[in-house]
Scaffold this motif. Structure first.
Motif, short mmCIF file in Angstrom:
data_model
loop_
_atom_site.label_atom_id
_atom_site.label_comp_id
_atom_site.label_asym_id
_atom_site.label_seq_id
_atom_site.Cartn_x
_atom_site.Cartn_y
_atom_site.Cartn_z
N SER A 20 0.84 -1.20 0.00
CA SER A 20 0.00 0.00 0.00
C SER A 20 0.87 1.24 0.00
O SER A 20 1.98 1.23 0.55
N CYS A 21 0.35 2.29 -0.61
CA CYS A 21 1.05 3.57 -0.63
C CYS A 21 0.03 4.68 -0.42
O CYS A 21 -0.86 4.86 -1.25
N VAL A 22 0.17 5.36 0.70
CA VAL A 22 -0.72 6.48 1.00
C VAL A 22 -0.05 7.77 0.57
O VAL A 22 1.10 8.04 0.94
N VAL A 23 -0.78 8.57 -0.16
CA VAL A 23 -0.27 9.84 -0.68
C VAL A 23 -0.92 11.00 0.06
O VAL A 23 -2.13 11.01 0.25
N SER A 24 -0.12 11.94 0.48
CA SER A 24 -0.66 13.13 1.14
C SER A 24 0.04 14.37 0.59
O SER A 24 1.11 14.29 0.02
N GLY A 25 -0.62 15.51 0.82
CA GLY A 25 -0.05 16.76 0.35
C GLY A 25 -0.74 17.24 -0.90
O GLY A 25 -1.86 16.84 -1.21
N SER A 26 -0.07 18.09 -1.65
CA SER A 26 -0.62 18.69 -2.85
C SER A 26 -0.50 17.72 -4.03
O SER A 26 0.55 17.59 -4.63
N THR A 27 -1.59 17.05 -4.35
CA THR A 27 -1.56 15.98 -5.34
C THR A 27 -2.17 16.35 -6.68
O THR A 27 -2.22 15.54 -7.59
N LEU A 28 -2.65 17.60 -6.81
CA LEU A 28 -3.38 17.98 -8.02
C LEU A 28 -2.57 17.86 -9.30
O LEU A 28 -3.10 17.53 -10.35
N SER A 29 -1.27 18.09 -9.23
CA SER A 29 -0.44 18.09 -10.43
C SER A 29 0.15 16.72 -10.76
O SER A 29 0.84 16.57 -11.76
#
Length: 117
Positions: A20-29
Motif C-alpha cells: 500500500s502507498c498512502v499519498v498526502s499533500g498537494s496531489t493535483l499536479s
C-alpha cells in the motif's frame, strides 16, 4: 507530497503480498503513480504504473499476470497486489508519483520484499 509505503515482508515462493502507498499533500499536479523496485546490485525498475486521470495501467513484462495495481481515490492510496512471487522478486519496492513530463517526481522510503525459495 508525501508517500508512505507499507505491506512488505518475508514470503515463501508462490505466496502473495499486497503493498500500500498512502499519498498526502498537494496531489493535483500528479499525472501518474506507480511502484518501482530495486534489487541489490541492480538498477531501479518500474513494476507498475497507473494514471491519475483515466486510471490506465502499465505493467512490467516480468511481472505481468502476477501483479495488479489499483487505487482508492477516497483514501489517496494505491495498492500493488503481487501473486505467485518468485525469489527474483526480492527487492526494495518504492512508491512514486510524477508529473506529466516527469518535471518532478516524489518517492516513498521503500518497503522490503523478500521471497524465500
Amino acid at each position: 507530497v508525501r508517500l508512505v509505503e507499507s505491506g512488505g515482508g518475508l514470503v515463501q515462493a508462490g505466496g502473495s503480498l499486497r503493498l500500500s502507498c498512502v499519498v498526502s499533500g498537494s496531489t493535483l499536479s500528479i499525472a501518474a503513480m506507480g511502484w518501482y523496485r530495486q534489487a541489490p546490485g541492480k538498477q531501479r525498475e518500474l513494476v507498475a504504473a497507473i494514471t491519475t486521470g483515466g486510471g490506465s495501467t502499465n505493467y512490467a513484462r516480468s511481472m505481468k499476470g502476477r501483479v495488479t495495481l489499483d487505487r482508492d481515490n477516497a483514501k489517496n492510496t494505491i495498492y500493488l497486489q503481487m501473486n505467485r512471487l518468485k525469489p527474483e522478486d526480492t527487492a526494495v519496492y518504492y512508491c512514486s508519483a510524477w508529473g506529466l513530463g516527469r518535471e518532478f517526481d516524489y518517492w516513498g522510503q521503500g518497503t522490503q520484499v523478500t521471497v524465500s525459495s
